[in-house]
Scaffold this motif. Structure first.
Motif, PDB file in Angstrom:
ATOM      1  N   LEU A 344      -4.560  -0.247  -9.652  1.00  0.00           N
ATOM      2  CA  LEU A 344      -3.323   0.265  -9.049  1.00  0.00           C
ATOM      3  C   LEU A 344      -3.271   1.771  -9.208  1.00  0.00           C
ATOM      4  O   LEU A 344      -3.763   2.324 -10.199  1.00  0.00           O
ATOM      5  CB  LEU A 344      -2.109  -0.372  -9.723  1.00  0.00           C
ATOM      6  N   PRO A 345      -2.676   2.492  -8.245  1.00  0.00           N
ATOM      7  CA  PRO A 345      -2.605   3.960  -8.313  1.00  0.00           C
ATOM      8  C   PRO A 345      -1.891   4.428  -9.580  1.00  0.00           C
ATOM      9  O   PRO A 345      -0.956   3.761 -10.063  1.00  0.00           O
ATOM     10  CB  PRO A 345      -1.817   4.343  -7.058  1.00  0.00           C
ATOM     11  N   VAL A 348       1.913   4.474  -9.484  1.00  0.00           N
ATOM     12  CA  VAL A 348       2.557   3.159  -9.593  1.00  0.00           C
ATOM     13  C   VAL A 348       2.623   2.741 -11.060  1.00  0.00           C
ATOM     14  O   VAL A 348       3.654   2.251 -11.548  1.00  0.00           O
ATOM     15  CB  VAL A 348       1.787   2.112  -8.761  1.00  0.00           C
ATOM     16  N   PHE A 437       5.276   2.908  -1.924  1.00  0.00           N
ATOM     17  CA  PHE A 437       3.848   2.703  -2.204  1.00  0.00           C
ATOM     18  C   PHE A 437       3.247   1.540  -1.426  1.00  0.00           C
ATOM     19  O   PHE A 437       2.033   1.386  -1.372  1.00  0.00           O
ATOM     20  CB  PHE A 437       3.643   2.434  -3.715  1.00  0.00           C
ATOM     21  N   LEU A 438       4.097   0.689  -0.832  1.00  0.00           N
ATOM     22  CA  LEU A 438       3.605  -0.549  -0.219  1.00  0.00           C
ATOM     23  C   LEU A 438       2.640  -0.321   0.937  1.00  0.00           C
ATOM     24  O   LEU A 438       1.647  -1.050   1.060  1.00  0.00           O
ATOM     25  CB  LEU A 438       4.785  -1.421   0.226  1.00  0.00           C
ATOM     26  N   GLU A 440       0.388   1.929   1.311  1.00  0.00           N
ATOM     27  CA  GLU A 440      -0.923   2.245   0.745  1.00  0.00           C
ATOM     28  C   GLU A 440      -1.523   1.049   0.008  1.00  0.00           C
ATOM     29  O   GLU A 440      -2.736   0.796   0.083  1.00  0.00           O
ATOM     30  CB  GLU A 440      -0.785   3.418  -0.237  1.00  0.00           C
ATOM     31  N   LEU A 441      -0.656   0.258  -0.659  1.00  0.00           N
ATOM     32  CA  LEU A 441      -1.160  -0.883  -1.427  1.00  0.00           C
ATOM     33  C   LEU A 441      -1.621  -2.027  -0.529  1.00  0.00           C
ATOM     34  O   LEU A 441      -2.618  -2.695  -0.818  1.00  0.00           O
ATOM     35  CB  LEU A 441      -0.065  -1.399  -2.383  1.00  0.00           C
ATOM     36  N   GLY A 445      -2.541  -5.510  -2.577  1.00  0.00           N
ATOM     37  CA  GLY A 445      -2.102  -4.615  -3.643  1.00  0.00           C
ATOM     38  C   GLY A 445      -0.698  -4.949  -4.122  1.00  0.00           C
ATOM     39  O   GLY A 445      -0.410  -4.868  -5.326  1.00  0.00           O
ATOM     40  N   CYS A 446       0.177  -5.334  -3.189  1.00  0.00           N
ATOM     41  CA  CYS A 446       1.543  -5.733  -3.560  1.00  0.00           C
ATOM     42  C   CYS A 446       1.489  -6.978  -4.447  1.00  0.00           C
ATOM     43  O   CYS A 446       2.213  -7.075  -5.451  1.00  0.00           O
ATOM     44  CB  CYS A 446       2.367  -5.989  -2.300  1.00  0.00           C
ATOM     45  N   HIS A 448      -0.986  -7.847  -6.380  1.00  0.00           N
ATOM     46  CA  HIS A 448      -1.490  -7.425  -7.677  1.00  0.00           C
ATOM     47  C   HIS A 448      -0.406  -6.726  -8.502  1.00  0.00           C
ATOM     48  O   HIS A 448      -0.327  -6.907  -9.723  1.00  0.00           O
ATOM     49  CB  HIS A 448      -2.680  -6.478  -7.492  1.00  0.00           C
ATOM     50  N   LEU A 449       0.421  -5.927  -7.843  1.00  0.00           N
ATOM     51  CA  LEU A 449       1.484  -5.217  -8.551  1.00  0.00           C
ATOM     52  C   LEU A 449       2.488  -6.208  -9.139  1.00  0.00           C
ATOM     53  O   LEU A 449       2.930  -6.050 -10.288  1.00  0.00           O
ATOM     54  CB  LEU A 449       2.189  -4.240  -7.611  1.00  0.00           C
TER      55      LEU A 449
END
Length: 471
Positions: A344-345, A348, A437-438, A440-441, A445-446, A448-449
């Motif tokens: 994750l960035p 974030v 951020f969504l 880019e994720l 990625g969402c 995973h977050l």
């Protein structure tokens, strides 16, 4: 100038009592209620407006000679009133100078406290604008201004007693247990009528109020007869005898001799009509939303009482259960490994850390709740179920709900048939709190977050094992 003729050797200028905090203390049967009744008689004779909080329904006898409106819930009320009408009657009394007795003898403790609170709050706020002379009598005041306890009603009464003079307000506080009355109010009373007491704790209070050695205080106080008291005002201190009341005393001691209630004066029809009209308008003016809010408030209070009952029952069962020879040691909280960050960035991850830093300041039982619910999303649990897991009383969750967690959006709260329930809503929280951020994720990625956040929240329950904040 009108005088208050309280006894053969005690006559006070009305101006001397106006705006004063007057304390009348003494054991039951010492004559303190008669002293209060005589003061109220003299104030009514001088057409001095007043209200009396009557906890035992014994002051209706003032209607034998004076026009007094008795409202509330008791055997001798002119009009039965609930909490909603209390502010309106207070305003009528202060604006029009109508003497009122608040008979709360048939109310339950919480209803009584709310009724008096609404009434006196309106008196206080309106007195700031009108600034008219007005006296408030409070029988058994230790019920309303107890020593060592903070309540909204106590704050209002203390404010009237200590600072009411600038608004024209005075107070007459009466109690049979002086040691249970808030000391700040007693010590600031400008006029004291100290009847006989016998308890040592009450005698100590008298010793603090009277400028005599303790031995002399005890000697003087124990020698007082019925109706006699030590009168203290400014530099004046002397033993006096208060005259008997001219009106019927509703608080007489029962006996086998028949007691006939005298004919009482009726309140003017226009006053009763004004209150009836006010009650009807007040009832009709309540919107559906206000009624719903009131219903929710009562349901919450009921749920809190039921939870406290269950908690007391549980404690009682534990005490009655036979002790075990080798009680098992409490199971340690499970270890939660640090979840993977899924690349994750950094921005974030920093935002997650800021959230966790905020959550770590919450009470331990709230951290346990969010950890428990995050691990079991989307299931919902009642407060009773959550209390069992969080090792706290259900009453704690009802009295101190996890408001911040709900406002953040981490938890949702619903009132269902089975009770108040909570559940986690991490995906909805991420969609809102991390919306920037969504893009880019992306969907993966969402996902995973949400998983990373869930893992970090689960660690909150194992941060510390301090149970001191759990009721």
């Amino acid at each position: 100038m009108h005088h208050l003729n309280l006894g053969p050797d005690l006559s006070l200028p009305l101006a001397e009592a106006s705006g004063q905090c007057v304390a009348i203390l003494g054991i039951r049967g010492s004559g303190k209620s008669n002293t209060a009744g005589v003061i109220f008689e003299e104030l009514l004779a001088a057409r001095y407006p007043l209200s009396i909080v009557d906890i035992d329904g014994e002051y209706f006898g003032l209607k034998e000679k004076y026009e007094v409106l008795v409202v509330g819930a008791g055997e001798n009320v002119d009009i039965e009133l609930d909490v909603d009408a209390a502010p309106g009657v207070a305003e009528l009394s202060l604006r029009e100078g109508v003497p009122v007795i608040l008979d709360v003898s048939d109310m339950l403790a919480e209803e009584r406290e709310l009724f008096v609170l609404e009434y006196l709050t309106r008196i206080w706020s309106l007195a700031g604008k009108l600034r008219k002379p007005y006296m408030i009598g409070i029988e058994e005041c230790h019920e309303f201004i107890p020593q060592g306890m903070r309540t909204d009603l106590k704050e209002v009464i203390a404010r009237i007693a200590l600072r009411g003079r600038k608004r024209g307000l005075g107070a007459v506080i009466i109690s049979q247990r002086s040691a249970k009355v808030e000391k700040d109010v007693l010590t600031q009373a400008g006029m004291l009528f100290l009847h006989r007491v016998v308890h040592e704790v009450d005698m100590r209070v008298y010793s603090e109020l009277l400028p005599w050695p303790k031995a002399e205080v005890k000697e003087q106080v124990t020698s007082l007869g019925v109706g006699e008291c030590i009168y203290l005002s400014g530099q004046s201190i002397r033993k006096v005898k208060i005259r008997p009341r001219h009106t019927f005393h509703g608080g007489f001691t029962p006996s086998f001799k028949p007691v006939e209630t005298p004919k009482l004066r009726q309140v003017r029809g226009e006053i009763l009509a004004a209150i009836h009209k006010f009650k009807e308008e007040k009832g009709a003016s309540l919107s559906e939303e206000e009624l719903q809010q009131r219903l929710e408030k009562l349901e919450a209070e009921l749920a809190l009482k039921q939870a406290r009952i269950r908690e007391l029952e549980r404690r009682l069962r534990e005490r009655q259960a036979p002790p075990t020879a080798n009680p098992a040691a409490p199971e340690p909280p499970p270890e939660h490994p640090v979840p993977p960050t899924f690349d994750l960035p950094p921005e974030v991850l920093r935002k997650v850390e800021r959230l966790l830093k905020r959550l770590r300041r919450l009470p331990i039982h709230e951290r346990r709740l969010v950890a428990f619910l995050a691990a079991r999303e989307p299931r919902s649990y009642t407060t009773a179920e959550l209390a069992a897991w969080a090792d706290c009383a259900e009453a704690t969750l009802l009295a101190e709900p996890p408001t911040e967690l709900v406002e953040l959006g981490l938890l949702s709260c619903e009132r269902l048939a089975r009770g108040i329930t909570y559940r986690a809503q991490l995906k909805a929280f991420v969609n809102r709190a991390f919306s920037g951020f969504l893009p880019e994720l992306g969907p993966q990625g969402c996902h995973h977050l949400v998983g990373y956040l869930r893992g970090r929240l689960c660690q909150l329950s194992a941060l510390e094992h301090d149970f001191s904040r759990i009721a």
